[in-house]
Write an enzyme that holds these catalytic residues in place. Structure first.
Site, PDB file in Angstrom:
ATOM      1  N   GLY A 273       0.747  -1.450   0.188  1.00 47.62           N
ATOM      2  CA  GLY A 273      -0.075  -0.011  -0.083  1.00 47.62           C
ATOM      3  C   GLY A 273       0.995   1.409  -0.271  1.00 47.62           C
ATOM      4  O   GLY A 273       0.583   2.404   0.573  1.00 47.62           O
TER       5      GLY A 273
ATOM      6  N   SER B 184      -7.637  -1.632  12.579  1.00 49.81           N
ATOM      7  CA  SER B 184      -8.335  -0.291  11.898  1.00 49.81           C
ATOM      8  C   SER B 184      -9.286   0.166  13.479  1.00 49.81           C
ATOM      9  O   SER B 184     -10.012  -1.462  13.449  1.00 49.81           O
ATOM     10  CB  SER B 184      -9.761   0.020  11.208  1.00 49.81           C
ATOM     11  OG  SER B 184     -10.664   0.499  10.687  1.00 49.81           O
TER      12      SER B 184
ATOM     13  N   TYR C  51     -15.185  -5.107   5.994  1.00 54.12           N
ATOM     14  CA  TYR C  51     -13.883  -4.575   6.464  1.00 54.12           C
ATOM     15  C   TYR C  51     -13.894  -4.627   7.565  1.00 54.12           C
ATOM     16  O   TYR C  51     -12.632  -5.430   8.124  1.00 54.12           O
ATOM     17  CB  TYR C  51     -14.704  -2.576   5.978  1.00 54.12           C
ATOM     18  CG  TYR C  51     -13.077  -1.977   6.666  1.00 54.12           C
ATOM     19  CD1 TYR C  51     -11.953  -2.296   5.529  1.00 54.12           C
ATOM     20  CD2 TYR C  51     -13.027  -1.144   7.450  1.00 54.12           C
ATOM     21  CE1 TYR C  51     -11.083  -0.958   5.562  1.00 54.12           C
ATOM     22  CE2 TYR C  51     -11.556  -0.384   7.477  1.00 54.12           C
ATOM     23  CZ  TYR C  51     -10.776  -0.369   6.869  1.00 54.12           C
ATOM     24  OH  TYR C  51      -9.566   0.659   6.685  1.00 54.12           O
ATOM     25  N   ALA C  52     -14.579  -4.529   8.280  1.00 55.53           N
ATOM     26  CA  ALA C  52     -14.370  -4.060   9.937  1.00 55.53           C
ATOM     27  C   ALA C  52     -13.967  -6.090  10.492  1.00 55.53           C
ATOM     28  O   ALA C  52     -13.417  -6.276  10.801  1.00 55.53           O
ATOM     29  CB  ALA C  52     -15.827  -4.351  10.276  1.00 55.53           C
ATOM     30  N   ALA C  53     -14.828  -6.860   9.519  1.00 57.98           N
ATOM     31  CA  ALA C  53     -14.386  -8.171  10.314  1.00 57.98           C
ATOM     32  C   ALA C  53     -13.174  -9.002   9.860  1.00 57.98           C
ATOM     33  O   ALA C  53     -12.042  -9.536  10.203  1.00 57.98           O
ATOM     34  CB  ALA C  53     -15.199  -9.452   9.310  1.00 57.98           C
ATOM     35  N   ALA C  54     -12.989  -8.115   8.710  1.00 57.37           N
ATOM     36  CA  ALA C  54     -11.556  -8.485   8.242  1.00 57.37           C
ATOM     37  C   ALA C  54     -10.516  -7.543   8.777  1.00 57.37           C
ATOM     38  O   ALA C  54      -9.512  -8.347   9.236  1.00 57.37           O
ATOM     39  CB  ALA C  54     -11.471  -8.127   6.499  1.00 57.37           C
ATOM     40  N   LYS C  55     -10.646  -6.213   9.426  1.00 58.73           N
ATOM     41  CA  LYS C  55      -9.771  -6.115   9.988  1.00 58.73           C
ATOM     42  C   LYS C  55      -9.156  -6.738  11.763  1.00 58.73           C
ATOM     43  O   LYS C  55      -8.289  -6.480  12.694  1.00 58.73           O
ATOM     44  CB  LYS C  55      -9.860  -4.562  10.190  1.00 58.73           C
ATOM     45  CG  LYS C  55      -9.542  -3.671   8.656  1.00 58.73           C
ATOM     46  CD  LYS C  55      -8.053  -3.374   8.406  1.00 58.73           C
ATOM     47  CE  LYS C  55      -8.084  -2.877   7.469  1.00 58.73           C
ATOM     48  NZ  LYS C  55      -6.475  -2.427   7.005  1.00 58.73           N
TER      49      LYS C  55
HETATM   50  N1  LIG Z   1      -7.283   6.544   6.179  1.00 52.35           N
HETATM   51  C1  LIG Z   1      -7.522   5.722   7.625  1.00 52.35           C
HETATM   52  O1  LIG Z   1      -8.234   6.655   7.663  1.00 52.35           O
HETATM   53  C2  LIG Z   1      -7.443   4.302   8.013  1.00 52.35           C
HETATM   54  C3  LIG Z   1      -8.105   4.483   9.546  1.00 52.35           C
HETATM   55  C4  LIG Z   1      -7.645   3.463   9.974  1.00 52.35           C
HETATM   56  C5  LIG Z   1      -7.005   1.905   9.248  1.00 52.35           C
HETATM   57  N2  LIG Z   1      -6.658   2.743   7.857  1.00 52.35           N
HETATM   58  C6  LIG Z   1      -5.916   1.498   6.930  1.00 52.35           C
HETATM   59  O2  LIG Z   1      -4.444   2.097   6.613  1.00 52.35           O
HETATM   60  C7  LIG Z   1      -4.566   0.852   5.095  1.00 52.35           C
HETATM   61  C8  LIG Z   1      -3.920   2.472   5.001  1.00 52.35           C
HETATM   62  O3  LIG Z   1      -4.972   3.182   4.473  1.00 52.35           O
HETATM   63  P1  LIG Z   1      -5.117   4.529   3.368  1.00 52.35           P
HETATM   64  O4  LIG Z   1      -5.386   5.769   4.141  1.00 52.35           O
HETATM   65  O5  LIG Z   1      -3.209   5.076   3.449  1.00 52.35           O
HETATM   66  O6  LIG Z   1      -5.602   4.276   2.157  1.00 52.35           O
HETATM   67  P2  LIG Z   1      -5.641   4.692   0.448  1.00 52.35           P
HETATM   68  O7  LIG Z   1      -4.780   6.151   0.795  1.00 52.35           O
HETATM   69  O8  LIG Z   1      -6.755   4.682   0.064  1.00 52.35           O
HETATM   70  O9  LIG Z   1      -4.262   3.656   0.328  1.00 52.35           O
HETATM   71  C9  LIG Z   1      -4.808   2.321   0.414  1.00 52.35           C
HETATM   72  C10 LIG Z   1      -3.070   1.295  -0.118  1.00 52.35           C
HETATM   73  O10 LIG Z   1      -3.663   0.388  -0.700  1.00 52.35           O
HETATM   74  C11 LIG Z   1      -3.072   0.224  -1.824  1.00 52.35           C
HETATM   75  N3  LIG Z   1      -3.417  -1.146  -2.524  1.00 52.35           N
HETATM   76  C12 LIG Z   1      -5.596  -1.345  -2.736  1.00 52.35           C
HETATM   77  N4  LIG Z   1      -5.657  -2.517  -2.923  1.00 52.35           N
HETATM   78  C13 LIG Z   1      -4.039  -3.450  -3.632  1.00 52.35           C
HETATM   79  C14 LIG Z   1      -3.738  -4.925  -3.869  1.00 52.35           C
HETATM   80  N5  LIG Z   1      -4.463  -5.871  -4.751  1.00 52.35           N
HETATM   81  N6  LIG Z   1      -2.885  -4.528  -4.071  1.00 52.35           N
HETATM   82  C15 LIG Z   1      -1.211  -3.747  -3.406  1.00 52.35           C
HETATM   83  N7  LIG Z   1      -2.096  -2.684  -3.139  1.00 52.35           N
HETATM   84  C16 LIG Z   1      -3.160  -2.393  -2.904  1.00 52.35           C
HETATM   85  C17 LIG Z   1      -3.292   1.021  -2.840  1.00 52.35           C
HETATM   86  O11 LIG Z   1      -2.089   1.079  -4.267  1.00 52.35           O
HETATM   87  P3  LIG Z   1      -3.028   0.886  -5.301  1.00 52.35           P
HETATM   88  O12 LIG Z   1      -4.350   1.142  -5.907  1.00 52.35           O
HETATM   89  O13 LIG Z   1      -1.874   2.857  -6.434  1.00 52.35           O
HETATM   90  O14 LIG Z   1      -2.304   0.136  -5.792  1.00 52.35           O
HETATM   91  C18 LIG Z   1      -2.761   2.223  -2.384  1.00 52.35           C
HETATM   92  O15 LIG Z   1      -1.556   2.215  -2.140  1.00 52.35           O
HETATM   93  C19 LIG Z   1      -5.335   0.845   4.572  1.00 52.35           C
HETATM   94  O16 LIG Z   1      -5.122  -0.697   5.755  1.00 52.35           O
HETATM   95  C20 LIG Z   1      -6.459   1.085   5.612  1.00 52.35           C
HETATM   96  O17 LIG Z   1      -7.582  -0.196   5.434  1.00 52.35           O
HETATM   97  C21 LIG Z   1      -6.646   3.607   7.093  1.00 52.35           C
END
Ligand SMILES: NC(=O)c1ccc[n+]([C@@H]2O[C@H](COP(=O)([O-])OP(=O)(O)OC[C@H]3O[C@@H](n4cnc5c(N)ncnc54)[C@H](OP(=O)(O)O)[C@@H]3O)[C@@H](O)[C@H]2O)c1
Length: 246
Positions: free
Chosen positions: A15, A145, A158-162
């Site tokens: 990611g 998360s 999503y919640a279940a996976a996290k």
């Molecule tokens: N932002 C929040 O408030 C928040 C809160 C709790 C948890 N999180 C968790 O934090 C993590 C990062 O979130 P973020 O906010 O930085 O989100 P983001 O900016 O949307 O980034 C998501 C990343 O996941 C990558 N991705 C998605 N599907 C993929 C796949 N099949 N294979 C490889 N890469 C993939 C995307 O890469 P490409 O699309 O470029 O391939 C992107 O780099 C996530 O796991 C999210 O669930 C975020």
């Protein structure tokens, strides 16, 4: 006490084109780690790798971009064939905005694949390499998360996976911990990234004790702590401005 350093260590971040992953990559590189950025967009990945070098100069030998879909087991296999990994940060993820009864089987499968199964693949494949190398100090950090603990309508899968990531982290902290490999998780609340840009921020921050969303830098700071603190194992680090207490 000697302060642990990240120099000489290789960190894989999935990611890595996203808000949080990209910031983790930058902070780990700044602290001396060689970072391997994983994502699905080669052009974006390479642009970030170029920016990681000192004063924007590319450092292809230090940092690398590896393009693959984390849901594909083969991508993980070829990653470990080509890279000796000290730190794995499972950060790729995608949220959900649909009631369970209106979510297609295909979407359910995708959300589980990306937010849980890919993390299992990563831990299994990279964990196997870490154990085989018998190199102490391996570290895995899963980005879970707060939705694993708190209900928000429209986020059930999503919640279940996290939540699954938390169970996985705890189980592996014992299985891998015996080999000197630490497994930890960060549990962010709302963080300012593309993932949260369409949410009603004004309304949400009223419920957060600190009155704001977190920054990707604050999540990266937590990841640095977990990577560097050699006693952190099964550390489930909540980072939510106090929202988990409300
Ligand atoms: N932002 C929040 O408030 C928040 C809160 C709790 C948890 N999180 C968790 O934090 C993590 C990062 O979130 P973020 O906010 O930085 O989100 P983001 O900016 O949307 O980034 C998501 C990343 O996941 C990558 N991705 C998605 N599907 C993929 C796949 N099949 N294979 C490889 N890469 C993939 C995307 O890469 P490409 O699309 O470029 O391939 C992107 O780099 C996530 O796991 C999210 O669930 C975020």
């Amino acid at each position: 006490m000697q302060v642990p350093t990240l120099s000489g260590r290789t960190a894989v971040i999935t990611g890595a084109t996203g808000g949080i992953g990209q910031t983790i990559a930058r902070q780990f590189a700044r602290q001396g780690a060689s970072v391997v950025l994983v994502g699905r967009n080669q052009v974006k990945l390479e642009r970030i790798v170029k920016e990681l070098g000192p004063r924007g100069r590319p450092e292809p030998k230090t940092h690398a971009a590896v393009c693959f879909d984390v849901c594909e087991a083969n991508g993980w296999k070829s990653l470990v064939e080509n890279t000796q990994i000290d730190i794995l940060i499972n950060c790729a993820g995608e949220t959900q905005q649909s009631l369970l009864l209106r979510t297609s089987e295909e979407s359910i499968q995708h959300l589980l694949d990306l937010n849980l199964r890919s993390v299992v693949w990563g831990c299994k494949t990279v964990g196997k390499q870490m154990v085989a190398r018998r190199r102490k100090g391996g570290c895995i950090i899963n980005i879970s998360s707060l939705l694993a603990y708190r209900a928000v309508i429209g986020t059930s899968i999503y919640a279940a996976a996290k939540a699954g990531q938390i169970g996985l982290t705890t189980a592996l902290s014992q299985e891998f911990g015996r080999h000197g490999i630490r497994v930890n998780a960060i549990v962010p609340g709302y963080i300012d990234t593309a993932m949260t840009k369409d949410l009603d921020k004004k309304e949400l921050i009223k419920r957060i004790p600190l009155g704001r969303f977190g920054t990707p830098g604050e999540v990266a700071h937590a990841a640095l702590f977990l990577a560097k603190n050699n006693y952190a194992n099964n550390c489930i680090l909540h980072l939510d401005g106090g929202l988990s207490a409300v």
